[in-house]
Design a protein around this motif. Sequence first.
Motif, PDB file in Angstrom:
ATOM      1  N   ASN A 129     -79.257 -14.837 -80.195  1.00 63.81           N
ATOM      2  CA  ASN A 129     -78.770 -13.656 -79.490  1.00 63.81           C
ATOM      3  C   ASN A 129     -79.647 -13.326 -78.285  1.00 63.81           C
ATOM      4  N   THR A 130     -80.962 -13.485 -78.438  1.00 68.25           N
ATOM      5  CA  THR A 130     -81.884 -13.209 -77.331  1.00 68.25           C
ATOM      6  C   THR A 130     -81.633 -14.177 -76.188  1.00 68.25           C
ATOM      7  N   GLU A 131     -81.457 -15.456 -76.515  1.00 70.11           N
ATOM      8  CA  GLU A 131     -81.178 -16.442 -75.474  1.00 70.11           C
ATOM      9  C   GLU A 131     -79.867 -16.126 -74.762  1.00 70.11           C
ATOM     10  N   GLU A 132     -78.849 -15.743 -75.529  1.00 69.76           N
ATOM     11  CA  GLU A 132     -77.567 -15.381 -74.920  1.00 69.76           C
ATOM     12  C   GLU A 132     -77.717 -14.150 -74.032  1.00 69.76           C
ATOM     13  N   ASP A 133     -78.464 -13.155 -74.530  1.00 76.63           N
ATOM     14  CA  ASP A 133     -78.692 -11.941 -73.733  1.00 76.63           C
ATOM     15  C   ASP A 133     -79.440 -12.270 -72.448  1.00 76.63           C
ATOM     16  N   ASN A 134     -80.475 -13.109 -72.554  1.00 76.14           N
ATOM     17  CA  ASN A 134     -81.224 -13.499 -71.355  1.00 76.14           C
ATOM     18  C   ASN A 134     -80.329 -14.237 -70.373  1.00 76.14           C
ATOM     19  N   SER A 135     -79.474 -15.093 -70.890  1.00 75.79           N
ATOM     20  CA  SER A 135     -78.541 -15.819 -70.028  1.00 75.79           C
ATOM     21  C   SER A 135     -77.585 -14.846 -69.333  1.00 75.79           C
ATOM     22  N   ASN A 136     -77.053 -13.895 -70.100  1.00 78.24           N
ATOM     23  CA  ASN A 136     -76.136 -12.907 -69.514  1.00 78.24           C
ATOM     24  C   ASN A 136     -76.846 -12.051 -68.473  1.00 78.24           C
ATOM     25  N   ILE A 137     -78.062 -11.625 -68.793  1.00 72.31           N
ATOM     26  CA  ILE A 137     -78.828 -10.802 -67.849  1.00 72.31           C
ATOM     27  C   ILE A 137     -79.128 -11.600 -66.586  1.00 72.31           C
ATOM     28  N   SER A 138     -79.536 -12.863 -66.761  1.00 75.21           N
ATOM     29  CA  SER A 138     -79.822 -13.700 -65.594  1.00 75.21           C
ATOM     30  C   SER A 138     -78.574 -13.873 -64.736  1.00 75.21           C
ATOM     31  N   SER A 139     -77.441 -14.059 -65.394  1.00 72.06           N
ATOM     32  CA  SER A 139     -76.184 -14.197 -64.665  1.00 72.06           C
ATOM     33  C   SER A 139     -75.870 -12.924 -63.882  1.00 72.06           C
ATOM     34  N   MET A 140     -76.031 -11.776 -64.542  1.00 68.65           N
ATOM     35  CA  MET A 140     -75.774 -10.499 -63.860  1.00 68.65           C
ATOM     36  C   MET A 140     -76.732 -10.297 -62.691  1.00 68.65           C
ATOM     37  N   LEU A 141     -78.010 -10.614 -62.917  1.00 72.16           N
ATOM     38  CA  LEU A 141     -78.989 -10.451 -61.842  1.00 72.16           C
ATOM     39  C   LEU A 141     -78.678 -11.389 -60.680  1.00 72.16           C
ATOM     40  N   GLY A 142     -78.232 -12.601 -61.015  1.00 71.20           N
ATOM     41  CA  GLY A 142     -77.844 -13.536 -59.963  1.00 71.20           C
ATOM     42  C   GLY A 142     -76.682 -12.998 -59.137  1.00 71.20           C
ATOM     43  N   LYS A 143     -75.717 -12.397 -59.826  1.00 69.84           N
ATOM     44  CA  LYS A 143     -74.577 -11.813 -59.107  1.00 69.84           C
ATOM     45  C   LYS A 143     -75.036 -10.654 -58.229  1.00 69.84           C
ATOM     46  N   ILE A 144     -75.932  -9.806 -58.765  1.00 69.32           N
ATOM     47  CA  ILE A 144     -76.444  -8.673 -57.990  1.00 69.32           C
ATOM     48  C   ILE A 144     -77.203  -9.173 -56.778  1.00 69.32           C
ATOM     49  N   GLU A 145     -78.062 -10.176 -56.988  1.00 67.11           N
ATOM     50  CA  GLU A 145     -78.816 -10.724 -55.858  1.00 67.11           C
ATOM     51  C   GLU A 145     -77.869 -11.324 -54.826  1.00 67.11           C
ATOM     52  N   GLY A 146     -76.817 -12.004 -55.316  1.00 73.06           N
ATOM     53  CA  GLY A 146     -75.829 -12.560 -54.392  1.00 73.06           C
ATOM     54  C   GLY A 146     -75.165 -11.474 -53.573  1.00 73.06           C
ATOM     55  N   LEU A 147     -74.785 -10.394 -54.222  1.00 73.27           N
ATOM     56  CA  LEU A 147     -74.167  -9.278 -53.497  1.00 73.27           C
ATOM     57  C   LEU A 147     -75.142  -8.663 -52.504  1.00 73.27           C
ATOM     58  N   ASN A 194     -81.354   1.048 -45.418  1.00 71.16           N
ATOM     59  CA  ASN A 194     -80.815   0.042 -46.327  1.00 71.16           C
ATOM     60  C   ASN A 194     -81.923  -0.837 -46.882  1.00 71.16           C
ATOM     61  N   LYS A 195     -82.927  -1.116 -46.080  1.00 68.34           N
ATOM     62  CA  LYS A 195     -84.044  -1.924 -46.567  1.00 68.34           C
ATOM     63  C   LYS A 195     -84.779  -1.199 -47.672  1.00 68.34           C
ATOM     64  N   ILE A 196     -84.887   0.093 -47.574  1.00 66.63           N
ATOM     65  CA  ILE A 196     -85.527   0.865 -48.644  1.00 66.63           C
ATOM     66  C   ILE A 196     -84.733   0.679 -49.928  1.00 66.63           C
ATOM     67  N   ASP A 197     -83.416   0.745 -49.816  1.00 65.27           N
ATOM     68  CA  ASP A 197     -82.585   0.543 -51.003  1.00 65.27           C
ATOM     69  C   ASP A 197     -82.754  -0.866 -51.546  1.00 65.27           C
ATOM     70  N   LEU A 198     -82.832  -1.852 -50.646  1.00 66.38           N
ATOM     71  CA  LEU A 198     -83.005  -3.235 -51.082  1.00 66.38           C
ATOM     72  C   LEU A 198     -84.353  -3.417 -51.763  1.00 66.38           C
ATOM     73  N   ASN A 199     -85.376  -2.790 -51.238  1.00 69.11           N
ATOM     74  CA  ASN A 199     -86.688  -2.883 -51.878  1.00 69.11           C
ATOM     75  C   ASN A 199     -86.655  -2.261 -53.262  1.00 69.11           C
ATOM     76  N   ARG A 200     -85.976  -1.136 -53.363  1.00 70.80           N
ATOM     77  CA  ARG A 200     -85.867  -0.497 -54.682  1.00 70.80           C
ATOM     78  C   ARG A 200     -85.106  -1.392 -55.648  1.00 70.80           C
ATOM     79  N   MET A 201     -84.037  -2.016 -55.168  1.00 71.46           N
ATOM     80  CA  MET A 201     -83.278  -2.921 -56.033  1.00 71.46           C
ATOM     81  C   MET A 201     -84.138  -4.110 -56.443  1.00 71.46           C
ATOM     82  N   ALA A 202     -84.916  -4.650 -55.504  1.00 63.40           N
ATOM     83  CA  ALA A 202     -85.783  -5.790 -55.824  1.00 63.40           C
ATOM     84  C   ALA A 202     -86.801  -5.406 -56.878  1.00 63.40           C
ATOM     85  N   SER A 203     -87.374  -4.206 -56.773  1.00 61.89           N
ATOM     86  CA  SER A 203     -88.342  -3.787 -57.776  1.00 61.89           C
ATOM     87  C   SER A 203     -87.674  -3.588 -59.127  1.00 61.89           C
TER      88      SER A 203
END
Length: 149
Positions: A62-80, A133-142
Amino acid sequence: MTNAETISKLNNALNTLIKAYEELEGKNTKLENRITELEDEVLELETVKEDLELNVNDFKTNTEEDNSNISSMLGKIEGLLNKKVTTENKEDTSYTNTEEISSEVVEDKEPTNGNIFNNNNTTNEDDKKPEENKIDLNRMASLLNGFNN
């Protein structure tokens, strides 16, 4: 010593041996019962251990699946976010080109003293938008870094 005395002493010795044997039998029976109880406890503990190992394996899966899902979501967020940054950079370039053209036109048509300040004010306002917008991006990165830890 007579035969009767000898027989009496042998009888007492035999009775003592029988009592000692019976006590040892009783202790032996208690020890055998205790061994049986301990073997039963060991079997129960082995069963519990197997159940815990299954739970640990399920948890790992379950942890591996959760990490995979989280990584996928983070990848999508970073892509956006990267798409948004790219779009903003293109807009920044168009602002710069527009400013250069307008400053050239202003320099040709009017004296430079008054219009440079007006252009600078416009430029500062345009520059503030990407900085916000850069401030928002920095906050998102953190925030993203917080998820990775």
